[in-house]
Design an enzyme around this catalytic site. Structure first.
Site, PDB file in Angstrom:
ATOM      1  N   GLY A 100      45.167  12.776  41.382  1.00  0.00           N
ATOM      2  CA  GLY A 100      45.243  14.207  41.663  1.00  0.00           C
ATOM      3  C   GLY A 100      44.852  14.483  43.105  1.00  0.00           C
ATOM      4  O   GLY A 100      43.825  13.984  43.564  1.00  0.00           O
ATOM      5  N   GLY A 148      20.682  -7.284  46.754  1.00  0.00           N
ATOM      6  CA  GLY A 148      20.203  -5.988  46.260  1.00  0.00           C
ATOM      7  C   GLY A 148      19.496  -6.156  44.931  1.00  0.00           C
ATOM      8  O   GLY A 148      20.112  -6.596  43.957  1.00  0.00           O
ATOM      9  N   GLY A 205      18.458  -3.800  43.006  1.00  0.00           N
ATOM     10  CA  GLY A 205      18.501  -2.509  42.316  1.00  0.00           C
ATOM     11  C   GLY A 205      18.981  -2.700  40.888  1.00  0.00           C
ATOM     12  O   GLY A 205      18.878  -3.792  40.309  1.00  0.00           O
ATOM     13  N   VAL A 206      19.526  -1.624  40.346  1.00  0.00           N
ATOM     14  CA  VAL A 206      19.835  -1.616  38.918  1.00  0.00           C
ATOM     15  C   VAL A 206      20.933  -2.621  38.565  1.00  0.00           C
ATOM     16  O   VAL A 206      20.807  -3.400  37.617  1.00  0.00           O
ATOM     17  CB  VAL A 206      20.245  -0.187  38.491  1.00  0.00           C
ATOM     18  CG1 VAL A 206      20.104  -0.029  37.008  1.00  0.00           C
ATOM     19  CG2 VAL A 206      19.397   0.844  39.192  1.00  0.00           C
ATOM     20  N   GLY A 236      24.173  -0.487  46.330  1.00  0.00           N
ATOM     21  CA  GLY A 236      24.363   0.957  46.205  1.00  0.00           C
ATOM     22  C   GLY A 236      25.838   1.328  46.175  1.00  0.00           C
ATOM     23  O   GLY A 236      26.715   0.476  46.356  1.00  0.00           O
ATOM     24  N   ARG A 237      26.081   2.602  45.899  1.00  0.00           N
ATOM     25  CA  ARG A 237      27.457   3.074  45.760  1.00  0.00           C
ATOM     26  C   ARG A 237      27.674   4.282  46.657  1.00  0.00           C
ATOM     27  O   ARG A 237      26.729   4.962  47.050  1.00  0.00           O
ATOM     28  CB  ARG A 237      27.744   3.423  44.288  1.00  0.00           C
ATOM     29  CG  ARG A 237      27.642   2.194  43.391  1.00  0.00           C
ATOM     30  CD  ARG A 237      27.878   2.511  41.927  1.00  0.00           C
ATOM     31  NE  ARG A 237      29.201   3.036  41.646  1.00  0.00           N
ATOM     32  CZ  ARG A 237      30.288   2.287  41.453  1.00  0.00           C
ATOM     33  NH1 ARG A 237      30.222   0.966  41.547  1.00  0.00           N
ATOM     34  NH2 ARG A 237      31.442   2.855  41.169  1.00  0.00           N
ATOM     35  N   HIS A 262       4.925   3.927  11.010  1.00  0.00           N
ATOM     36  CA  HIS A 262       4.298   2.618  11.151  1.00  0.00           C
ATOM     37  C   HIS A 262       5.042   1.600  10.301  1.00  0.00           C
ATOM     38  O   HIS A 262       5.375   1.896   9.146  1.00  0.00           O
ATOM     39  CB  HIS A 262       2.840   2.690  10.685  1.00  0.00           C
ATOM     40  CG  HIS A 262       2.184   1.344  10.691  1.00  0.00           C
ATOM     41  ND1 HIS A 262       1.748   0.754  11.854  1.00  0.00           N
ATOM     42  CD2 HIS A 262       1.919   0.463   9.693  1.00  0.00           C
ATOM     43  CE1 HIS A 262       1.229  -0.434  11.565  1.00  0.00           C
ATOM     44  NE2 HIS A 262       1.329  -0.633  10.260  1.00  0.00           N
TER      45      HIS A 262
END
Ligand code: FAD
Ligand code: NAI
Length: 475
Positions: free
Chosen positions: A122, A190, A192-193, A281-282, A454
């Protein structure tokens, strides 16, 4: 001839497809355009999350965790196995099936909610009387006019200047999810995640994984105590970390990648690996959107500029998810999508950025919501802290997974919960209770007084809340 809609959503990831569904539920005539293609060239809505992000990474994390349990932990339960093998092709094929189920699920939801789906790219054409023209190019070739437009075009992986992704040796998240065999040596740039999750997958399957991180410390966004515990656990499992590195070059051959870097001491060194995952990163993704055609404002990072309500600089043009400011998380994108659809309907959609949970699906899992202890200190806020170790939780012992703890931070005067930090089994599920509590502005005492089943891991949450008042019962 153009097709007219109340709302045109560009992008069918979690931000876009959820916005489209919510807008349709509110009675609007809605179109959603998405250009992601599956291997056969067909539509694959769901964006990064479904195709090369949240869903496939969790599928591989699950498979590799089963393998690790079978290889390392079944013996503790008296289960012996011989000839344990990993069929990587089958694991990847299963992951692809899970992805396809999600793609098909979204197409079904579009039908159910009467959202018109267009498969293609688009692009803004121009502002017209009563809306904006959007050209769809690809499998669908149509001119749409939207009275409102929601931009949800997501993000793309950031490359190292020294190494473009070839998805063979130098891998983005895409290639990292379809490595055809377990690498002998895997490099990850990196910590990171993505680096931790994908590094864990391939380490569990037998790769020798080294993670190179530019910053001097580990997981700066997490609470310091959680980061310390996670680093200890991941290191014990065999992930190797080097912090404070500066990558100076990357050389690729047909079979290997050599990374040149200076280490924390400033010494020049190299790391040779079979494959290299780059997860640094992005960046917001607007390629092909043609924002300039209508004067849609982007910032210096390429993100669509929005206010706190996701309004852009153009009337009736909104933007949500990874393409705007804020954390790049699927659930944040979804919340923004819902809020925008509701605002278009004249309702008061709302996203509470202070209670967006973070989860890292390593083992132990890491999850948090709200402020870290170091943030509270730097804000000069008076707080109380309480922690409870899974070591003292009966369910965790029965599971055979007692790593980590739950930690509560509460206001020193009012006892309002300011942050909850978990490292340990099923942290991804446990954090939901903390999010609910914070949304309702609960105090630590509120959680401490609620009956928790529990034996359950959630008792560690209750006990950590009790610890705020220094009255744990089981530790
Ligand atoms: P996207 O999901 O990126 O979707 C955008 C869509 O728009 C794509 O399909 C794209 O092709 C399409 N598009 C772009 N431009 C156009 C255009 N002009 N015309 C038509 N279509 C277009 N987040 C979590 O919360 N939990 C996780 O566990 C998690 N794991 C992740 C693991 C990995 C490996 C990665 C890479 C990310 C992960 N994330 C996770 C982040 C999550 O995937 C993103 O935050 C989320 O997908 C953002 O949603 P979005 O709708 O903004 O964008
Ligand atoms: P990230 O921002 O989480 O981590 C990038 C890391 O790379 C940082 O530690 C950074 O200091 C380091 N880095 C940056 N440049 C470097 C360089 N030149 N050399 C060495 N290290 C460098 O980014 P990541 O892992 O790429 O993930 C992108 C985003 O995707 C995440 O921020 C998150 O929003 C989303 N995601 C979410 C997941 C989840 O919710 N479980 C899972 C995976 C991704």
């Amino acid at each position: 001839m153009s097709k007219n809609f109340d709302v045109v959503v560009i992008g069918g990831g979690p931000g876009g497809y959820i916005a489209a569904i919510r807008a349709a539920q509110l009675g609007f005539n809605v179109a959603c355009i998405d250009d992601w293609k599956n291997a056969a060239g067909g539509p694959a809505p769901g964006g990064t999350c479904t195709n090369v992000g949240c869903i496939p990474s969790k599928a591989l994390l699950q498979s590799s965790e089963h393998y690790e349990h079978a290889a390392r932990h079944f013996g503790d339960h008296g289960i012996s196995l011989s000839d344990l093998r990993m069929d990587v092709a089958k694991m990847v094929a299963r992951k692809d099936t899970v992805v396809k189920q999600n793609n098909d699920g979204i197409l079904y939801l579009f039908k159910k909610n009467k959202v018109a789906f267009f498969h293609g790219r688009g692009s803004f054409v121009r502002a017209v009387e009563g809306g904006y023209e959007i050209q769809v190019t690809g499998a669908s070739d149509e001119l749409l006019v939207g009275r409102h437009v929601i931009v949800a075009t997501g993000s793309a992986p950031r490359q190292l200047p020294a190494a473009a992704f070839d998805e063979e040796r130098v891998l983005s998240n895409d290639g990292a999810l379809r490595i055809p065999e377990v690498p002998r040596k895997l490099g990850v740039v990196g910590s990171g995640v993505i680096g931790l999750e994908m590094g864990s997958v391939w380490r569990r399957l037998g790769a020798d994984v080294t993670v190179l991180e530019a910053l001097p410390g580990f997981l700066g966004a997490a609470d310091d105590a959680v980061a310390k515990e996670a680093l200890k656990a991941l290191g014990k499992q065999g992930l190797k970390f080097e912090f404070g590195v500066n990558i100076t070059g990357v050389k690729t051959t047909k079979k290997s990648v050599t990374v040149a870097y200076t280490n924390a001491k400033g010494e020049a060194t190299t790391l040779e690996v079979d494959r290299l995952i780059v997860s640094i990163g992005r960046v917001p993704h607007t390629a092909g959107l043609k924002p300039e055609a209508v004067g849609l404002q982007l910032d210096e990072r390429g993100a669509v500029v929005v206010d706190e309500q996701c309004r852009t600089n153009l009337p009736n043009v909104w933007a949500v998810g990874d393409v705007v400011r804020g954390p790049m998380l699927a659930h944040k994108a979804e919340e923004e999508g819902v809020a925008v659809a509701e605002r278009i309907a004249g309702q008061h959609g709302h996203v509470n950025f202070g209670t967006i949970p973070w989860v890292i699906y390593t083992s132990p899992e890491i999850a948090w919501v709200g402020k870290t202890e170091q943030q509270l200190k730097s804000e000069g806020r008076a707080y109380k802290a309480g922690s409870f170790p899974f070591m003292a939780n009966g369910r965790a012992r029965a599971l055979g997974d007692t790593t980590g703890f739950v930690k509560f931070l509460a206001d020193a005067v009012t006892d309002e919960i300011l942050g909850v930090h978990i490292v340990g089994p099923f942290a991804s599920e446990l954090i939901a209770e903390a999010v609910v509590a914070m949304e309702f502005k609960a105090s630590a005492e509120d959680i401490a007084r609620i009956c928790h089943a529990h034996p359950s891991l959630s008792e560690a949450t209750k006990e950590a809340a009790l610890a705020v008042d220094k009255r744990t019962l089981n530790f």
